[in-house]
Scaffold this motif. Structure first.
Motif, PDB file in Angstrom:
ATOM      1  N   PRO A 223      11.178   1.207   2.768  1.00  0.00           N
ATOM      2  CA  PRO A 223      12.562   1.432   2.308  1.00  0.00           C
ATOM      3  C   PRO A 223      12.765   1.216   0.817  1.00  0.00           C
ATOM      4  O   PRO A 223      13.711   1.750   0.243  1.00  0.00           O
ATOM      5  N   VAL A 224      11.880   0.436   0.184  1.00  0.00           N
ATOM      6  CA  VAL A 224      12.040   0.171  -1.253  1.00  0.00           C
ATOM      7  C   VAL A 224      10.865   0.697  -2.069  1.00  0.00           C
ATOM      8  O   VAL A 224      10.720   0.370  -3.243  1.00  0.00           O
ATOM      9  N   GLY A 225      10.040   1.529  -1.460  1.00  0.00           N
ATOM     10  CA  GLY A 225       8.935   2.135  -2.191  1.00  0.00           C
ATOM     11  C   GLY A 225       7.884   1.154  -2.665  1.00  0.00           C
ATOM     12  O   GLY A 225       7.186   1.415  -3.649  1.00  0.00           O
ATOM     13  N   ALA A 226       7.754   0.009  -1.972  1.00  0.00           N
ATOM     14  CA  ALA A 226       6.750  -0.974  -2.383  1.00  0.00           C
ATOM     15  C   ALA A 226       5.334  -0.467  -2.111  1.00  0.00           C
ATOM     16  O   ALA A 226       4.383  -0.886  -2.768  1.00  0.00           O
ATOM     17  N   LEU A 227       5.210   0.434  -1.151  1.00  0.00           N
ATOM     18  CA  LEU A 227       3.929   1.050  -0.816  1.00  0.00           C
ATOM     19  C   LEU A 227       4.076   2.554  -0.944  1.00  0.00           C
ATOM     20  O   LEU A 227       4.792   3.188  -0.169  1.00  0.00           O
ATOM     21  N   ARG A 228       3.406   3.113  -1.949  1.00  0.00           N
ATOM     22  CA  ARG A 228       3.485   4.547  -2.205  1.00  0.00           C
ATOM     23  C   ARG A 228       2.096   5.074  -2.524  1.00  0.00           C
ATOM     24  O   ARG A 228       1.241   4.339  -3.003  1.00  0.00           O
ATOM     25  N   ALA A 229       1.897   6.336  -2.291  1.00  0.00           N
ATOM     26  CA  ALA A 229       0.593   6.944  -2.546  1.00  0.00           C
ATOM     27  C   ALA A 229       0.224   6.839  -4.018  1.00  0.00           C
ATOM     28  O   ALA A 229       1.014   7.192  -4.900  1.00  0.00           O
ATOM     29  N   GLY A 230      -0.972   6.356  -4.271  1.00  0.00           N
ATOM     30  CA  GLY A 230      -1.483   6.308  -5.627  1.00  0.00           C
ATOM     31  C   GLY A 230      -0.842   5.275  -6.527  1.00  0.00           C
ATOM     32  O   GLY A 230      -1.113   5.248  -7.733  1.00  0.00           O
ATOM     33  N   GLN A 231       0.003   4.405  -5.970  1.00  0.00           N
ATOM     34  CA  GLN A 231       0.689   3.398  -6.765  1.00  0.00           C
ATOM     35  C   GLN A 231       0.272   2.002  -6.309  1.00  0.00           C
ATOM     36  O   GLN A 231      -0.003   1.789  -5.126  1.00  0.00           O
ATOM     37  N   PRO A 232       0.235   1.044  -7.243  1.00  0.00           N
ATOM     38  CA  PRO A 232      -0.093  -0.326  -6.827  1.00  0.00           C
ATOM     39  C   PRO A 232       1.012  -0.908  -5.955  1.00  0.00           C
ATOM     40  O   PRO A 232       2.179  -0.507  -6.062  1.00  0.00           O
ATOM     41  N   TYR A 233       0.657  -1.802  -5.095  1.00  0.00           N
ATOM     42  CA  TYR A 233       1.606  -2.462  -4.203  1.00  0.00           C
ATOM     43  C   TYR A 233       2.612  -3.272  -5.021  1.00  0.00           C
ATOM     44  O   TYR A 233       2.243  -4.110  -5.839  1.00  0.00           O
ATOM     45  N   HIS A 234       3.890  -3.010  -4.800  1.00  0.00           N
ATOM     46  CA  HIS A 234       4.957  -3.706  -5.530  1.00  0.00           C
ATOM     47  C   HIS A 234       5.384  -4.922  -4.703  1.00  0.00           C
ATOM     48  O   HIS A 234       6.338  -4.875  -3.925  1.00  0.00           O
ATOM     49  N   LEU A 235       4.669  -6.010  -4.906  1.00  0.00           N
ATOM     50  CA  LEU A 235       4.870  -7.212  -4.100  1.00  0.00           C
ATOM     51  C   LEU A 235       6.277  -7.778  -4.259  1.00  0.00           C
ATOM     52  O   LEU A 235       6.915  -8.173  -3.268  1.00  0.00           O
ATOM     53  N   GLU A 236       6.784  -7.813  -5.480  1.00  0.00           N
ATOM     54  CA  GLU A 236       8.111  -8.395  -5.718  1.00  0.00           C
ATOM     55  C   GLU A 236       9.203  -7.605  -5.001  1.00  0.00           C
ATOM     56  O   GLU A 236      10.119  -8.192  -4.394  1.00  0.00           O
ATOM     57  N   ALA A 237       9.113  -6.266  -5.040  1.00  0.00           N
ATOM     58  CA  ALA A 237      10.114  -5.441  -4.368  1.00  0.00           C
ATOM     59  C   ALA A 237      10.074  -5.669  -2.861  1.00  0.00           C
ATOM     60  O   ALA A 237      11.116  -5.723  -2.202  1.00  0.00           O
TER      61      ALA A 237
END
Length: 217
Positions: A156-170
């Motif tokens: 829901p907050v795009g923390a996991l997206r293709a080709g992107q690092p995991y956004h732990l804080e989000a």
């Protein structure tokens, strides 16, 4: 009953009786012998929930259950029990998983397994001193035939997206919100979105346990 000298099939059956599944096997390059990777499958949570570790209110109940149960299996087959926790140093489970030909890097970076998808949970491994025959893995990632790749858009907050690092804080920030209760109570939305994850038979109570450990309130 001793399983010394047992075949892969007998070890697989013994693991199933303990609520575990064989998630891969390999002959590690840096070890002499056979490594059998064990993880949580559909029968795991009911077995764990009935165990003394589940109700004794002591820390790390799942890890302590794994130590006891996999340790007993290792004793039965004359193997060394190895675990993904308790370090450092930590055993290289990610490398072993990929080398087994049954786990692969997913589009969102997490490992994906050929039968349990993104609900991948290694509880330990058996390192047998000799070589035993085991089924050949397909070596093909389930993501290769997944056209929609829903894991890349489910967060829901795009923390996991293709080709992107995991956004732990989000991720953590979202879990503190009212809508975030869905992930807290039922598990990570991206992991659930993987079609292969259904093979894990993951119960909501198990996902809630792991999410609470990941994001204690």
């Amino acid at each position: 009953m001793s399983l010394r000298g047992a075949s892969y099939q007998r070890i697989e059956a013994a693991a199933a009786g303990a609520g575990l599944i064989v998630m891969g096997a390999l002959n590690p390059e840096d070890e002499i012998g056979t490594l059998i990777l064990l993880g949580a499958g559909p029968a795991f949570w009911p077995v764990f929930a009935a165990s003394p570790e589940a109700s004794d209110r002591q820390p790390d109940p799942v890890d302590r259950w794994s130590l006891r149960v996999i340790g007993a299996l290792a004793g039965d087959v004359g193997a060394q029990a190895v675990f993904p926790f308790g370090g450092p140093p930590y055993a290289p489970f990610i490398r072993w998983a990929e080398a087994s030909g049954r786990a692969f890097k997913s589009p969102v970076g997490m490992l994906v397994h050929d039968t349990v998808g993104l609900m991948i949970s290694y509880r330990g491994a058996l390192l047998l001193p000799g070589r035993i025959a085991f089924p050949a893995a397909t070596g093909s990632s389930p993501c290769a035939s997944c056209a929609d790749k829903p894991c890349t858009t489910a967060c829901p907050v795009g923390a996991l997206r293709a080709g992107q690092p995991y956004h732990l804080e989000a991720c953590h920030s979202y879990l503190d919100t009212a809508p975030g209760r869905d992930c807290m109570e039922n598990g990570c939305a991206a992991r659930r979105a993987c079609p292969v994850s259904a093979g894990a038979g993951r119960q909501a109570a198990q996902s809630a346990h792991h999410m609470k450990a990941f994001h204690p309130r």
